[in-house]
Structures are given as structure tokens and as C-alpha cells.
Design a protein around this motif. Structure first.
Motif, PDB file in Angstrom:
ATOM      1  N   SER A 204      11.964 -11.931 -23.738  1.00  0.00           N
ATOM      2  CA  SER A 204      10.852 -12.357 -24.585  1.00  0.00           C
ATOM      3  C   SER A 204       9.518 -11.909 -24.008  1.00  0.00           C
ATOM      4  O   SER A 204       8.620 -11.451 -24.734  1.00  0.00           O
ATOM      5  N   ILE A 205       9.407 -12.031 -22.673  1.00  0.00           N
ATOM      6  CA  ILE A 205       8.159 -11.611 -22.015  1.00  0.00           C
ATOM      7  C   ILE A 205       7.945 -10.114 -22.183  1.00  0.00           C
ATOM      8  O   ILE A 205       6.844  -9.654 -22.531  1.00  0.00           O
ATOM      9  N   HIS A 206       9.027  -9.314 -21.940  1.00  0.00           N
ATOM     10  CA  HIS A 206       8.910  -7.862 -22.081  1.00  0.00           C
ATOM     11  C   HIS A 206       8.613  -7.474 -23.523  1.00  0.00           C
ATOM     12  O   HIS A 206       7.849  -6.532 -23.785  1.00  0.00           O
ATOM     13  N   SER A 207       9.215  -8.166 -24.473  1.00  0.00           N
ATOM     14  CA  SER A 207       8.969  -7.882 -25.888  1.00  0.00           C
ATOM     15  C   SER A 207       7.520  -8.153 -26.244  1.00  0.00           C
ATOM     16  O   SER A 207       6.886  -7.365 -26.973  1.00  0.00           O
ATOM     17  N   THR A 208       6.984  -9.256 -25.707  1.00  0.00           N
ATOM     18  CA  THR A 208       5.587  -9.595 -25.969  1.00  0.00           C
ATOM     19  C   THR A 208       4.658  -8.536 -25.392  1.00  0.00           C
ATOM     20  O   THR A 208       3.693  -8.089 -26.044  1.00  0.00           O
ATOM     21  N   LYS A 209       4.954  -8.106 -24.145  1.00  0.00           N
ATOM     22  CA  LYS A 209       4.139  -7.062 -23.510  1.00  0.00           C
ATOM     23  C   LYS A 209       4.201  -5.761 -24.303  1.00  0.00           C
ATOM     24  O   LYS A 209       3.187  -5.062 -24.473  1.00  0.00           O
ATOM     25  N   ASN A 210       5.414  -5.420 -24.775  1.00  0.00           N
ATOM     26  CA  ASN A 210       5.588  -4.186 -25.552  1.00  0.00           C
ATOM     27  C   ASN A 210       4.768  -4.236 -26.838  1.00  0.00           C
ATOM     28  O   ASN A 210       4.115  -3.253 -27.221  1.00  0.00           O
ATOM     29  N   ASN A 211       4.775  -5.399 -27.510  1.00  0.00           N
ATOM     30  CA  ASN A 211       3.996  -5.548 -28.739  1.00  0.00           C
ATOM     31  C   ASN A 211       2.500  -5.406 -28.460  1.00  0.00           C
ATOM     32  O   ASN A 211       1.758  -4.800 -29.245  1.00  0.00           O
ATOM     33  N   LEU A 212       2.062  -5.972 -27.350  1.00  0.00           N
ATOM     34  CA  LEU A 212       0.642  -5.869 -26.980  1.00  0.00           C
ATOM     35  C   LEU A 212       0.244  -4.418 -26.729  1.00  0.00           C
ATOM     36  O   LEU A 212      -0.842  -3.963 -27.151  1.00  0.00           O
ATOM     37  N   LEU A 213       1.143  -3.686 -26.013  1.00  0.00           N
ATOM     38  CA  LEU A 213       0.844  -2.279 -25.722  1.00  0.00           C
ATOM     39  C   LEU A 213       0.799  -1.455 -27.011  1.00  0.00           C
ATOM     40  O   LEU A 213      -0.077  -0.586 -27.178  1.00  0.00           O
ATOM     41  N   GLU A 214       1.747  -1.708 -27.920  1.00  0.00           N
ATOM     42  CA  GLU A 214       1.757  -0.967 -29.186  1.00  0.00           C
ATOM     43  C   GLU A 214       0.499  -1.254 -30.001  1.00  0.00           C
ATOM     44  O   GLU A 214      -0.087  -0.339 -30.599  1.00  0.00           O
ATOM     45  N   ASN A 215       0.087  -2.509 -30.040  1.00  0.00           N
ATOM     46  CA  ASN A 215      -1.144  -2.867 -30.765  1.00  0.00           C
ATOM     47  C   ASN A 215      -2.364  -2.212 -30.129  1.00  0.00           C
ATOM     48  O   ASN A 215      -3.288  -1.771 -30.835  1.00  0.00           O
TER      49      ASN A 215
ATOM     50  N   ILE B  55      -2.377   0.598 -28.422  1.00  0.00           N
ATOM     51  CA  ILE B  55      -2.338   2.033 -28.729  1.00  0.00           C
ATOM     52  C   ILE B  55      -2.832   2.275 -30.148  1.00  0.00           C
ATOM     53  O   ILE B  55      -3.609   3.214 -30.413  1.00  0.00           O
ATOM     54  N   LYS B  56      -2.401   1.439 -31.115  1.00  0.00           N
ATOM     55  CA  LYS B  56      -2.861   1.585 -32.494  1.00  0.00           C
ATOM     56  C   LYS B  56      -4.367   1.409 -32.581  1.00  0.00           C
ATOM     57  O   LYS B  56      -5.055   2.134 -33.307  1.00  0.00           O
ATOM     58  N   ARG B  57      -4.892   0.427 -31.837  1.00  0.00           N
ATOM     59  CA  ARG B  57      -6.337   0.188 -31.865  1.00  0.00           C
ATOM     60  C   ARG B  57      -7.103   1.389 -31.313  1.00  0.00           C
ATOM     61  O   ARG B  57      -8.112   1.819 -31.870  1.00  0.00           O
ATOM     62  N   MET B  58      -6.573   1.930 -30.209  1.00  0.00           N
ATOM     63  CA  MET B  58      -7.245   3.093 -29.595  1.00  0.00           C
ATOM     64  C   MET B  58      -7.214   4.303 -30.527  1.00  0.00           C
ATOM     65  O   MET B  58      -8.184   5.066 -30.611  1.00  0.00           O
ATOM     66  N   ARG B  59      -6.097   4.518 -31.234  1.00  0.00           N
ATOM     67  CA  ARG B  59      -5.977   5.673 -32.126  1.00  0.00           C
ATOM     68  C   ARG B  59      -6.947   5.582 -33.300  1.00  0.00           C
ATOM     69  O   ARG B  59      -7.266   6.590 -33.924  1.00  0.00           O
ATOM     70  N   ASN B  60      -7.388   4.423 -33.626  1.00  0.00           N
ATOM     71  CA  ASN B  60      -8.334   4.254 -34.726  1.00  0.00           C
ATOM     72  C   ASN B  60      -9.794   4.402 -34.296  1.00  0.00           C
ATOM     73  O   ASN B  60     -10.686   4.326 -35.131  1.00  0.00           O
ATOM     74  N   THR B  61     -10.038   4.616 -33.021  1.00  0.00           N
ATOM     75  CA  THR B  61     -11.424   4.764 -32.563  1.00  0.00           C
ATOM     76  C   THR B  61     -11.895   6.212 -32.780  1.00  0.00           C
ATOM     77  O   THR B  61     -11.095   7.157 -32.822  1.00  0.00           O
ATOM     78  N   LYS B  62     -13.225   6.435 -32.918  1.00  0.00           N
ATOM     79  CA  LYS B  62     -13.810   7.774 -33.107  1.00  0.00           C
ATOM     80  C   LYS B  62     -13.548   8.649 -31.895  1.00  0.00           C
ATOM     81  O   LYS B  62     -13.287   9.851 -32.026  1.00  0.00           O
ATOM     82  N   ILE B  63     -13.614   8.052 -30.711  1.00  0.00           N
ATOM     83  CA  ILE B  63     -13.405   8.844 -29.485  1.00  0.00           C
ATOM     84  C   ILE B  63     -12.003   9.407 -29.472  1.00  0.00           C
ATOM     85  O   ILE B  63     -11.791  10.567 -29.114  1.00  0.00           O
TER      86      ILE B  63
END
Length: 363
Positions: A326-337, A339-347
Motif C-alpha cells: 500500500s505504501i509503495h502504491s501510494t508513492k507510485n501514484n504520487l510520482l505519476e501525478n 510527472i503529469k504535473r511537470m509535463r503540463n508546465t511551460k518549461i
């Protein structure tokens, strides 16, 4: 264990089957000044006057039987040599401590527990080694009255109640041999208490701390005939029932003769041998759980407990793995979110265009 006086202490052991008047007898002895210890078992609805059992002694005797996978209602708990067949050495020091703590300053004290029908040899050894004079008082009640009382209180069948009565009566007679002893009938507690107390004092070789005349009114109040809820009726439909009647009659004879005639003991031995041959008669439906010996039952319980412990261990490991997942799954979800947030930035988008132009990323 030591006492300041050179006069030996005296102990009255009440050795009798459950529901046979042991509580009433011990209550009478307490009124006569016999000390019972500091903490007594509280009264209950099935024994409103009180049990007059020392809590520490009762609990320790119960602990001893439980240690060997048994209990007072065990139908296989039979035989005067029970103590000799078990390693009870480790229990002796605390028994000596109990007697010291509860009765060091008591010239005459009494101990009541129906388990003494089995465990008396163990306690006797400690008392003798400490120069305590012993007297065994063995109350006897009609087996059918005992069985009916056990049926009402514990839900036992009449057959099982009579079986337990046989076990306790035979064993009590056996383990107390060689000790001064007094047999008495349950009904005599209500009608002949003065004579019984005189017999006890004579066998003890000492007057009781209080005179009968000084406590007679209290005794009359205490010995309420309303306490006797079950009246005997004739047994005799089966050989075992006839034997129970015969055995009870023999002990009544021992009571009446005050031990002056020992011929009854030979008849008791004949009945004992026949009883052992017919023992299986009582293996009815409400005793099927005891159809193995207490030792075998104890081993099964130990194995079952071991399996339960192993199962608990596996459950803990499974829980820990699930929590880790459960802990690893939570961490994985955080990392994926992230990455998605970073991909939406102008930089990120400008950097991606630059990598494409530079040839690092194929379109």
C-alpha cells in the motif's frame, strides 16, 4: 516454616466431594473458632451462606490440575495414586509459602477444597514436614442428591454426577488412609452438629477454640434446613446404582461406628474393583469430549495452540506485506501525478521542443 511455640499446629482438612456439605461443615468450624485464612471465596447464589474456601489455596489447587490438563469435573481424574504419577515437585515450595502466609499464627486452622480428594497427599507431605498435626474430616452425602445438585448447578447428567461422586469418594477414602479422620453424614450437620464437633475435637486431640454453647444460637441461624434443596430417593435400577447405594451405606456405617470397626473397608475394596470394571458404563453423550485422557487432550491443545500461533504469525507477515504494498502504491501514484504535473508546465514543453529540434527525441 517455623512457629514460635513448641506446640504443634493443627490443621483440619475437609476432604469431600462437591455439593456434599463441605461448605456447611467449614462454616460451622469457623464459628467454632477454626481459622480459614485471610481471603475467602465470596458467596454465590448456589451457595448463599458462602463457600468458606481460601481463595489462594483454591486457585493454586486449580492451577495444579490445569497444569496436567485436568480439572475437578474430569471424569478420568480418578485414583488415590494420582499425585504419585505426576511430577509435582515444583509446586511444593509455594504450598509451604501459602501455609506460612495464611496460618503461621493459627494454632488450629482448617482448609476446604474438594480437590483435596485428589491432591491431599501433596499437601499432607508439606504439613508433616513442618510438624503440623492433621485431621481429615470427610463429609458424605447421598450420591443422588449430589448428582441432582450438580445437574442444577452445572448441567451435568445424573449419570455423570454419580460417576464423579464415585471417583471422589473412592479416592478420598484412599488418600486419607493413615491419617486421623472423621466421617460424617450430610444430614447430621443439621441435626447432630454438637456430637459431630465433639467427635472432631476428640480426633484432633484438642478442644476447639470456642465452646458449642457459646455459639449455639449462631449455629442454629447458620444451619438453615432450607439450604438442603435435594432429598435422596432410592437408587437401584442398574448395577452401578445399586453399587452407589451400597457404597454410601458403608460410609454411613463408618460414620456410626466412629472408626471403631474397620471391616467396612474390605467391602469398599470389593466395590472399587467392580466399579473399575464397569467404568465405561458412564461414557454417555455429555462426556464424549473427555473420551481421551487428560494428558492426550493436553497434547492436542498444545498442538492446536502451536498451529494457532503459526497462523497468527503468517497473518502478521501478510498484513505487513499488504501495508508495504500500500505504501509503495501510494508513492507510485504520487510520482505519476508529479510527472503529469511537470509535463503540463511551460518549461517541460519548451524543453521537449528543444530536445526534438536537437534530435534527441524523434517526432
Amino acid at each position: 516454616m517455623t512457629t514460635e511455640s513448641n506446640v504443634a499446629q493443627k490443621c483440619i482438612f475437609i476432604v469431600g466431594m462437591h455439593r456434599s456439605g463441605t461448605s456447611a461443615l467449614t462454616g460451622i468450624l469457623q464459628l467454632m473458632g477454626v481459622e480459614l485464612g485471610r481471603e475467602l471465596m465470596q458467596a454465590w447464589p448456589d451457595n448463599p451462606k458462602g463457600f468458606f474456601e481460601n481463595n489462594k489455596i483454591w486457585k493454586y489447587n486449580q492451577k495444579i490440575l490445569k497444569h496436567f490438563g485436568s480439572s475437578w469435573e474430569d471424569p478420568f481424574l480418578y485414583g488415590g495414586d494420582w499425585v504419585s504419577k505426576h511430577d509435582v515437585e515444583s509446586f511444593k515450595p509455594y504450598i509451604e509459602t501459602l501455609i506460612e502466609e495464611e496460618f503461621a499464627d493459627s494454632p488450629i486452622f482448617g482448609i476446604k477444597d474438594p480437590r483435596f480428594c485428589i491432591l491431599f497427599p501433596l499437601w499432607k507431605e508439606i504439613c508433616v514436614s513442618n510438624k503440623i498435626d492433621l485431621l481429615c474430616v470427610i463429609p458424605m452425602r447421598h450420591p443422588l442428591e449430589v448428582a441432582r445438585s450438580l445437574h442444577k448447578r452445572n448441567g451435568f447428567s445424573i449419570e455423570r454426577g454419580i460417576l464423579l461422586w464415585f471417583n471422589y469418594v473412592f479416592t478420598a477414602e484412599d488418600v486419607t488412609r493413615g491419617c486421623p479422620r472423621v466421617f460424617l453424614k450430610f444430614d447430621d450437620l443439621f441435626s447432630n452438629s454438637e456430637i459431630l464437633l465433639e467427635s472432631i475435637a476428640n480426633s484432633l486431640g484438642s478442644k476447639l477454640p470456642r465452646l458449642y454453647k457459646d455459639v449455639q444460637n449462631d449455629l442454629n441461624v447458620f444451619m438453615d434446613r432450607g439450604l438442603k434443596h435435594h432429598s435422596e430417593s432410592k437408587l437401584g435400577h442398574t448395577r452401578m446404582e445399586i453399587m452407589a447405594e451400597e457404597l454410601f451405606s458403608l460410609f454411613c456405617y463408618a460414620t456410626e461406628t466412629r472408626g471403631r470397626d474397620e471391616s467396612w473397608r474390605g467391602e469398599v475394596e470389593k466395590l472399587r474393583k467392580e466399579y473399575e470394571e464397569l467404568f465405561s458404563f458412564f461414557l454417555n453423550s455429555d462426556m464424549q469430549e473427555h473420551h481421551v485422557s487428560p494428558q492426550d487432550l493436553s497434547e492436542v491443545k498444545e498442538k492446536n495452540q502451536s498451529l494457532e500461533n503459526d497462523n497468527e504469525g503468517l497473518i502478521r507477515v501478510q498484513t505487513e506485506l499488504e501495508e508495504s504494498l500500500s505504501i509503495h502504491s501510494t508513492k507510485n501514484n504520487l510520482l505519476e501525478n508529479e510527472i503529469k504535473r511537470m509535463r503540463n508546465t511551460k518549461i517541460w514543453r519548451l524543453a521537449e521542443m528543444l530536445r526534438r529540434v536537437s534530435g534527441y527525441i524523434k517526432p
